[in-house]
Scaffold this active site. Structure first.
Site, PDB file in Angstrom:
ATOM      1  N   GLU A  79      34.117  24.181  38.471  1.00 52.62           N
ATOM      2  CA  GLU A  79      33.734  25.532  38.861  1.00 52.62           C
ATOM      3  C   GLU A  79      32.210  25.713  38.778  1.00 52.62           C
ATOM      4  O   GLU A  79      31.588  25.378  37.788  1.00 52.62           O
ATOM      5  CB  GLU A  79      34.433  26.559  37.975  1.00 52.62           C
ATOM      6  N   ARG A  89      45.814  39.883  39.087  1.00 52.76           N
ATOM      7  CA  ARG A  89      46.947  40.013  40.009  1.00 52.76           C
ATOM      8  C   ARG A  89      48.252  40.153  39.245  1.00 52.76           C
ATOM      9  O   ARG A  89      49.189  40.823  39.688  1.00 52.76           O
ATOM     10  CB  ARG A  89      46.989  38.801  40.940  1.00 52.76           C
ATOM     11  N   CYS A 142      40.879  32.785  33.267  1.00 54.39           N
ATOM     12  CA  CYS A 142      39.992  31.624  33.339  1.00 54.39           C
ATOM     13  C   CYS A 142      38.552  32.059  33.604  1.00 54.39           C
ATOM     14  O   CYS A 142      37.622  31.643  32.900  1.00 54.39           O
ATOM     15  CB  CYS A 142      40.456  30.662  34.427  1.00 54.39           C
ATOM     16  N   HIS A 164      39.201  23.494  36.532  1.00 53.23           N
ATOM     17  CA  HIS A 164      40.597  23.826  36.815  1.00 53.23           C
ATOM     18  C   HIS A 164      41.380  22.552  37.138  1.00 53.23           C
ATOM     19  O   HIS A 164      40.866  21.655  37.818  1.00 53.23           O
ATOM     20  CB  HIS A 164      40.701  24.782  38.013  1.00 53.23           C
TER      21      HIS A 164
END
Length: 212
Positions: A79, A89, A142, A164
């Protein structure tokens, strides 16, 4: 000293491969003579950061590499950017579901990883492990951890970043087209990223961007 972190399971998944992969990577690195600690984080907004920053304060690591699950991705995702936004979500493991909230009120819009992600990508490719530079760590726990980590170490000289991992093969239904990766490959990849961070002070200059 290196601090590796993974997460407990969340959502509908009974296993979060980030944690067993971090444990295996720790063992690999320790066998090579490196000083490494591993820490499992709760998948909770706020609580995950409290656990992480307490460990950083106690252990005083030189490098922190946090690892999480990105189900549906097929590669280890290095990342690049953490953003100051929580927008969940699904609820976290405490039932919290923040929407359009700042991770750190009044903090900068974003932080870049301070790990050598391009050099790590190159070394993953050399080892035959699928990797990529990702431009988004999402807006769930995360990214929450990634941003809070980078904010906390911004003036300390500690280098930090986030990786990830995909699903494990056993998490994917037979015949499914959902990508997965064996645990040993994940662990080897985490070890590659950590080793690269130890040995690389200036990142490599190579193209790993995205068109969209």
């Amino acid at each position: 000293m290196i601090l590796l972190t993974g997460f407990e399971p969340f959502g509908e998944d009974a296993v979060n491969p980030s944690w067993p992969a971090v444990l295996r990577a720790r063992d690999i690195l320790v066998s090579e003579g490196h000083s490494v600690e591993a820490l499992e984080l709760p998948c909770i907004f706020g609580g995950s950061v409290d656990v992480l920053l307490s460990a950083v304060a106690d252990l005083q690591p030189d490098i922190v590499l946090s690892v999480g699950l990105a189900g549906g991705r097929e590669r280890l995702s290095l990342e690049r950017v953490a953003i100051n936004c929580d927008d969940a979500r699904i609820p976290d493991n405490k039932g919290q579901r923040p929407v359009d909230q700042e991770v750190v009120p009044g903090g900068p819009a974003a932080y870049f990883s301070t790990l050598p992600i391009k050099a790590a990508l190159r070394n993953l490719q050399i080892e035959g492990i699928k990797g990529e530079v990702s431009q988004s760590a999402g807006t769930y726990v995360c990214n929450h951890v990634f941003y809070a980590l980078m904010h906390s170490v911004a003036e300390t000289g500690v280098r930090g970043g986030f990786l990830h991992v995909p699903y494990l093969p056993e998490q994917v239904s037979p015949g499914s087209k959902v990508p997965s990766m064996p645990l040993e490959s994940m662990a080897a990849g985490i070890a590659v990223v950590a080793r690269t961070a130890i040995t690389t002070s200036v990142d490599a200059k190579l193209s790993a961007g995205a068109v969209h």
